[in-house]
Enzyme design. Structure first.
Site, mmCIF file in Angstrom:
data_model
loop_
_atom_site.group_PDB
_atom_site.id
_atom_site.type_symbol
_atom_site.label_atom_id
_atom_site.label_comp_id
_atom_site.label_asym_id
_atom_site.label_seq_id
_atom_site.Cartn_x
_atom_site.Cartn_y
_atom_site.Cartn_z
ATOM 1 N N HIS B 83 0.846 -1.206 0.000
ATOM 2 C CA HIS B 83 0.000 0.000 0.000
ATOM 3 C C HIS B 83 0.878 1.251 0.000
ATOM 4 O O HIS B 83 0.700 2.149 -0.822
ATOM 5 C CB HIS B 83 -0.923 0.006 1.222
ATOM 6 N N ASP B 112 6.465 21.517 -26.726
ATOM 7 C CA ASP B 112 6.451 20.173 -26.119
ATOM 8 C C ASP B 112 7.508 20.145 -25.033
ATOM 9 O O ASP B 112 8.174 21.147 -24.784
ATOM 10 C CB ASP B 112 6.760 19.094 -27.179
ATOM 11 N N TRP B 148 7.202 0.069 3.865
ATOM 12 C CA TRP B 148 7.634 0.825 2.680
ATOM 13 C C TRP B 148 9.026 1.392 2.922
ATOM 14 O O TRP B 148 9.715 1.761 1.976
ATOM 15 C CB TRP B 148 6.637 1.927 2.336
ATOM 16 N N SER B 176 12.831 5.775 -13.995
ATOM 17 C CA SER B 176 11.735 6.536 -14.589
ATOM 18 C C SER B 176 11.677 7.945 -14.002
ATOM 19 O O SER B 176 11.562 8.937 -14.734
ATOM 20 C CB SER B 176 10.421 5.799 -14.356
ATOM 21 N N SER B 177 11.768 8.039 -12.675
ATOM 22 C CA SER B 177 11.695 9.357 -12.043
ATOM 23 C C SER B 177 12.856 10.241 -12.459
ATOM 24 O O SER B 177 12.677 11.438 -12.709
ATOM 25 C CB SER B 177 11.740 9.236 -10.519
ATOM 26 N N HIS B 260 13.601 11.843 3.507
ATOM 27 C CA HIS B 260 12.988 13.121 3.843
ATOM 28 C C HIS B 260 12.849 14.035 2.622
ATOM 29 O O HIS B 260 11.762 14.566 2.399
ATOM 30 C CB HIS B 260 13.638 13.835 5.020
ATOM 31 N N GLU B 262 12.390 13.080 -0.201
ATOM 32 C CA GLU B 262 11.301 12.435 -0.934
ATOM 33 C C GLU B 262 9.935 12.954 -0.476
ATOM 34 O O GLU B 262 9.048 13.169 -1.305
ATOM 35 C CB GLU B 262 11.383 10.915 -0.747
ATOM 36 N N TYR B 264 9.253 15.828 0.520
ATOM 37 C CA TYR B 264 9.073 17.154 -0.078
ATOM 38 C C TYR B 264 8.860 17.068 -1.577
ATOM 39 O O TYR B 264 8.209 17.929 -2.170
ATOM 40 C CB TYR B 264 10.212 18.087 0.314
ATOM 41 N N SER B 275 -1.078 27.184 -5.285
ATOM 42 C CA SER B 275 -0.684 28.580 -5.517
ATOM 43 C C SER B 275 -1.189 29.086 -6.854
ATOM 44 O O SER B 275 -1.197 30.286 -7.109
ATOM 45 C CB SER B 275 0.841 28.731 -5.481
ATOM 46 N N HIS B 309 15.392 13.101 11.957
ATOM 47 C CA HIS B 309 14.207 13.199 12.827
ATOM 48 C C HIS B 309 13.348 11.944 12.725
ATOM 49 O O HIS B 309 12.420 11.784 13.497
ATOM 50 C CB HIS B 309 13.400 14.479 12.579
ATOM 51 N N HIS B 310 13.664 11.080 11.772
ATOM 52 C CA HIS B 310 12.966 9.794 11.713
ATOM 53 C C HIS B 310 13.641 8.751 12.594
ATOM 54 O O HIS B 310 13.189 7.631 12.681
ATOM 55 C CB HIS B 310 12.930 9.277 10.270
ATOM 56 N N THR B 335 7.585 27.040 5.579
ATOM 57 C CA THR B 335 6.266 26.457 5.359
ATOM 58 C C THR B 335 5.186 27.415 5.843
ATOM 59 O O THR B 335 4.156 27.604 5.195
ATOM 60 C CB THR B 335 6.143 25.100 6.088
ATOM 61 N N LYS B 338 4.492 30.172 3.467
ATOM 62 C CA LYS B 338 3.571 29.780 2.398
ATOM 63 C C LYS B 338 2.125 29.841 2.858
ATOM 64 O O LYS B 338 1.267 30.395 2.176
ATOM 65 C CB LYS B 338 3.890 28.366 1.937
ATOM 66 N N ARG B 457 1.904 1.344 15.185
ATOM 67 C CA ARG B 457 1.538 1.247 13.781
ATOM 68 C C ARG B 457 1.942 -0.123 13.239
ATOM 69 O O ARG B 457 2.689 -0.847 13.894
ATOM 70 C CB ARG B 457 2.201 2.367 12.976
HETATM 71 C C1 HEM Z 1 6.202 21.050 8.956
HETATM 72 C C2 HEM Z 1 6.709 20.081 8.296
HETATM 73 C C3 HEM Z 1 6.979 18.684 8.790
HETATM 74 C C4 HEM Z 1 7.579 18.271 9.935
HETATM 75 C C5 HEM Z 1 8.112 19.136 11.045
HETATM 76 C C6 HEM Z 1 7.613 16.822 9.902
HETATM 77 C C7 HEM Z 1 8.158 16.011 10.876
HETATM 78 C C8 HEM Z 1 8.147 14.632 10.864
HETATM 79 C C9 HEM Z 1 8.776 13.778 11.826
HETATM 80 C C10 HEM Z 1 9.570 14.264 13.030
HETATM 81 C C11 HEM Z 1 8.535 12.491 11.484
HETATM 82 C C12 HEM Z 1 9.041 11.231 12.196
HETATM 83 C C13 HEM Z 1 8.052 10.722 13.161
HETATM 84 C C14 HEM Z 1 8.464 9.401 13.739
HETATM 85 O O1 HEM Z 1 8.687 8.428 12.988
HETATM 86 O O2 HEM Z 1 8.533 9.320 14.972
HETATM 87 C C15 HEM Z 1 7.746 12.521 10.295
HETATM 88 C C16 HEM Z 1 7.286 11.399 9.630
HETATM 89 C C17 HEM Z 1 6.762 11.429 8.355
HETATM 90 N N1 HEM Z 1 6.467 12.557 7.618
HETATM 91 FE FE1 HEM Z 1 6.658 14.480 8.240
HETATM 92 N N2 HEM Z 1 7.020 16.392 8.758
HETATM 93 C C18 HEM Z 1 6.632 17.499 8.056
HETATM 94 C C19 HEM Z 1 6.020 17.529 6.828
HETATM 95 C C20 HEM Z 1 5.797 16.413 6.064
HETATM 96 C C21 HEM Z 1 5.341 16.445 4.702
HETATM 97 C C22 HEM Z 1 5.060 17.697 3.914
HETATM 98 C C23 HEM Z 1 5.266 15.165 4.294
HETATM 99 C C24 HEM Z 1 4.848 14.591 2.968
HETATM 100 C C25 HEM Z 1 4.135 15.148 2.086
HETATM 101 C C26 HEM Z 1 5.637 14.326 5.397
HETATM 102 C C27 HEM Z 1 5.641 12.947 5.358
HETATM 103 C C28 HEM Z 1 6.034 12.148 6.377
HETATM 104 C C29 HEM Z 1 6.018 10.711 6.326
HETATM 105 C C30 HEM Z 1 5.604 9.848 5.130
HETATM 106 C C31 HEM Z 1 6.461 10.254 7.569
HETATM 107 C C32 HEM Z 1 6.526 8.824 8.072
HETATM 108 C C33 HEM Z 1 7.604 8.028 7.512
HETATM 109 C C34 HEM Z 1 7.521 6.615 8.055
HETATM 110 O O3 HEM Z 1 8.092 6.355 9.119
HETATM 111 O O4 HEM Z 1 6.875 5.770 7.411
HETATM 112 N N3 HEM Z 1 5.942 15.108 6.462
HETATM 113 N N4 HEM Z 1 7.517 13.834 9.924
HETATM 114 CU CU LIG Z 2 11.105 13.690 7.476
#
Ligand code: HEM
Ligand SMILES: [Cu+2]
Lengths: 197, 532
Positions: B83, B112, B148, B176-177, B260, B262, B264, B275, B309-310, B335, B338, B457
């Site tokens: 998923h 084009d 994932w 591809s990307s 990370h 990614e 963005y 916008s 931070h992950h 952010t 914006k 989770r």
């Molecule tokens: C203000 C902006 C953001 C902050 C401060 C932030 C912060 C964080 C942090 C600290 C985590 C880790 C949490 C953990 O595993 O304990 C996280 C996870 C995640 N964030 Fe964000 N994030 C932000 C914006 C975004 C945006 C814009 C996206 C995507 C469009 C995003 C997608 C994700 C995803 C997919 C995960 C989980 C990854 C995983 O463990 O599977 N985040 N974020």
């Molecule tokens: Cu991140």
């Protein structure tokens, strides 16, 4: 050649020129971008040694020295006593018993100690084991010096064979003040497959 | 003279355009036309969205009540893994590339994309990647079950045997990307109409430009890390294997160094889309255009120094935790710029609320909620509690579903008249919006509380006290899934017919794409437009 076709010819060659220069412009950009692509692919792999060096300096991942250290005779600091704890773990799939003979010792920084670990191959096949040490807190890893360790070498054990393995170490005098307890953890892996191949 | 020659382009050179004449499947297989390829990307991503959504429905059905009802735990893991992979690499990313293909040339006044053949390739290898990934469900090993994020050693030592297929699929997606991104950069750098300077480009173009650079920088890292995974699993290397001197934590560092940026990659184009739409329906210029450009660039830059931070709970030294905490919180500044700019754009505008605008406003509010939960997660001490709980799941679904996906819906409604030549059914569009809005919040909002209460989770079963919330979450999930069929209906209806759309059906819309007829002719801007 009448005037019309001449003009058309001119048109055509000019247009080709424009297209060509566009192509040249494009391929210049593509080349630069491909350089980034390959550069970053390489950088990904460069992170591996970089990480090792970084960890070496900072003790980030608790890895200890993987070759024997010499004993630096700088005296013994009897004003401090450090507790060194031993824990062991067997990775999935290695049928060995593996544990420290004593669970902890107290040492002064600079003092040499010798402890033993016990291992027994409880299966009926020959297995090569490899113990991987790790120190917690990670920052202390750089101050934990192994002079002799079974983890420096592979350890083959025949079916049902048992062994006592030695570890000789000292804790560096420079160990930061706030650290009073060190935990040395060994994980034992089955590397028979890797040794064979 | 120069323009003269280009003017004659069409009449003089027939052979370039013979993709016109092809019919049936060949037209689509061989096409190098940016609009055809854009359409294929969009359809592909929508199909992937439905497939990934179907997997999510099974996940939510299993979690409807505690206990194991429908699937085995191992299969559950395969479901969550695939998923995630499908939604990230198959739905969101290709949808944005679809937008890029359709809109970029029209927005910068180019005939084009710069590299049309490459474009054809970068689309057509994608279906193979996903055929491999989805096909692995039907193989003996089963599909990837390691999440994932495919952390080693789950994907190496403890892999169910799907690692090789997985790596192969990811390599194809990555290639591809990268090809798509190179095409975007070259197009924007070399194909702008005369007079369109960088700071005159629509913000949409800017966000895709920056995103393409991010892709070029980090997709190779992904390729590298999956390659290491492959050799660790099958060829005896020990990049991530402690027994051989490697370190599994290193995997996480490399993965998140890609991961990370990614995330963005999946949100910057969304910024570009809203916008574009918010000014159109506020009938005002975008507030703070240049600050938007700088904010986007600084977000892209900062995204490279926050990856850990992950990994707060992997045992970093205090200094590292502080560094990554503050850098992460720093991202909230651009952010925030914006979000305030969007609000200022709407402020005192004469707003109307057609479906694209509704999705855009919902985007601003709900994405901000996701940003706030991100900030909470960025606080190292509390992340020890939130990490790997449903709170994280709530966070990233707010930014990705009500963020990226909503922007995709907004963009689709906004440009459907340009693509099809017909107005979509506004009533049905609004029904789609309100159903999605209500169900998506029912689906994801309670997850915050589940996470705070400690529900981990990626589990197929849970403790009894989480039962009520999970029931509501599942109901929200099913409702959200069904609501998306309304979207499918809207699109099909719109393609088939409906009120004729004028060249510029939205009163307040701006941009070159609205100067050409609706539907956009197969070839547009063979003569570059004049920009003043
Ligand atoms: C203000 C902006 C953001 C902050 C401060 C932030 C912060 C964080 C942090 C600290 C985590 C880790 C949490 C953990 O595993 O304990 C996280 C996870 C995640 N964030 Fe964000 N994030 C932000 C914006 C975004 C945006 C814009 C996206 C995507 C469009 C995003 C997608 C994700 C995803 C997919 C995960 C989980 C990854 C995983 O463990 O599977 N985040 N974020
Ligand atoms: Cu991140």
């Amino acid at each position: 050649m009448d005037k019309g076709t001449e003009q058309a010819e001119q048109h055509k060659s000019l247009k080709q020129e424009i297209e060509q220069s566009a192509q040249q412009k494009n391929s210049k950009v593509i080349k630069k971008l491909m350089l980034i692509v390959f550069g970053m692919f390489g950088f990904g792999f460069a992170l591996v040694p970089l990480y090792d060096v970084f960890c070496d300096i900072t003790g980030l991942n608790g890895k200890t020295n993987d070759t024997a250290a010499a004993y630096a005779d700088g005296g013994i600091d009897t004003s401090r006593t450090i507790t060194v704890q031993f824990i062991t773990r067997t990775a999935k799939g290695i049928p060995w018993q593996f544990n420290p003979v004593i669970n902890e010792v107290k040492v002064h920084p600079g003092e040499m100690k010798f402890v033993k670990f016990y291992a027994k191959n409880e299966s009926d096949r020959d297995i090569v084991g490899q113990a991987v040490p790790s120190v917690s807190p990670g920052l202390a890893a750089a101050y934990f010096q192994k002079i002799e360790c079974f983890c420096f070498t592979q350890q083959p054990l025949q079916a049902n064979e048992e062994i006592e393995m030695g570890l000789q170490f000292y804790v560096d005098l420079e160990l930061p003040e706030e650290i009073t307890t060190l935990t040395l953890s060994y994980t034992l892996y089955d590397i028979t497959g890797k040794v064979d191949s | 003279m120069t323009t003269d020659v280009l003017n004659d382009h069409d009449s003089h050179e027939g052979e370039h355009h013979d993709d016109h004449k092809m019919t049936g499947i060949k037209r689509w297989l061989y096409t190098t036309n940016h609009k055809d390829i854009g359409s294929m990307y969009l359809w592909f991503s929508f199909i992937m969205f439905l497939v990934g959504g179907a997997l999510a429905m099974v996940i939510r059905a299993e979690l409807f009540q505690p206990g194991l009802q429908i699937v085995e735990p191992d299969f559950f893991n395969q479901l969550t893994t695939v998923h995630g992979l499908i939604m990230v690499f198959g739905a969101i990313m290709p949808a944005f590339v679809g937008f890029a293909n359709w809109m970029l040339p029209m927005m910068i006044g180019a005939p084009d994309m710069a590299l049309p053949r490459l474009n054809n390739w970068s689309f057509w290898i994608l279906p193979f990647a996903f055929a491999i990934l989805i096909g692995s469900f039907f193989m003996e090993s089963g599909a990837p079950n390691f999440g994932w994020t495919f952390y080693a050693p789950l994907s190496t030592t403890y892999s169910n045997g799907s690692t090789a297929f997985f790596v192969f699929a990811v390599h194809i997606m990555g290639i591809s990307s990268i090809m798509g991104a190179i095409n975007i950069v070259v197009t924007i750098m070399n194909m702008r109409a005369p007079g369109m300077t960088y700071m005159k480009m629509p913000l949409f173009v800017w966000t895709f430009f920056i995103t393409a650079y991010l892709l070029i920088a980090v997709m190779p890292i992904l390729a590298g890390v999956v390659t290491m995974l492959l050799t660790d699993t099958y060829f005896g290397t020990s990049f991530f294997d402690a027994a051989g001197g490697g370190d599994p934590v290193l995997f996480q560092h490399i993965f998140w160094f890609f991961g990370h940026p990614e995330v963005y990659i999946m949100i910057l184009p969304a910024f570009g889309i809203v916008s574009t739409i918010i000014p159109a329906f506020s009938r005002k210029k975008l507030f703070g255009y240049s600050s938007m450009v700088y904010a986007t660039s600084s977000i892209a830059f900062l995204s490279f120094i926050v990856w850990a931070h992950h990994m707060f709970t992997t045992g970093m030294p205090l200094f590292g935790e502080l560094f990554f905490m503050y850098c992460t919180m720093l991202i909230a500044v651009p952010t925030g710029v914006k979000v305030f700019n969007w609000m200022a754009t709407m402020w005192r505008g004469s707003m109307t609320f057609e479906t694209p605008m509704l999705f855009s406003i919902a985007f601003v509010i709900l994405f901000t909620i996701g940003g706030f939960s991100g900030l909470m997660l960025a606080l190292t001490p509390v992340d020890f509690q939130y990490h790997d709980t449903y709170f994280v799941v709530a966070h990233f679904h707010y930014v990705l579903v009500t963020g990226s996906l909503f922007s995709i819906f907004a963009g689709a409604y906004y440009w459907l008249p340009k693509w099809t030549g017909h107005m979509y059914d506004e009533t049905l569009g609004k029904v789609h919006f309100w159903c999605s809005l209500i169900s998506v919040n029912l689906l994801f909002f309670p997850m915050h509380f589940l996470g705070l209460a400690g529900m981990p989770r990626r589990i197929p079963d849970y403790a009894l006290q989480f039962a009520d919330f999970n029931k509501w979450v599942s109901i929200g999930g099913f409702a959200f899934g069904l609501s998306q069929l309304i979207f499918l209906a809207v699109v099909i209806k719109c393609i088939r017919g409906g009120e004729k759309a004028s060249a510029k059906p939205w009163e307040g819309a701006e941009g070159l794409e609205w100067t050409v007829a609706s539907p956009a002719p197969y070839h547009t801007f063979t003569t570059p437009p004049k920009i003043d």
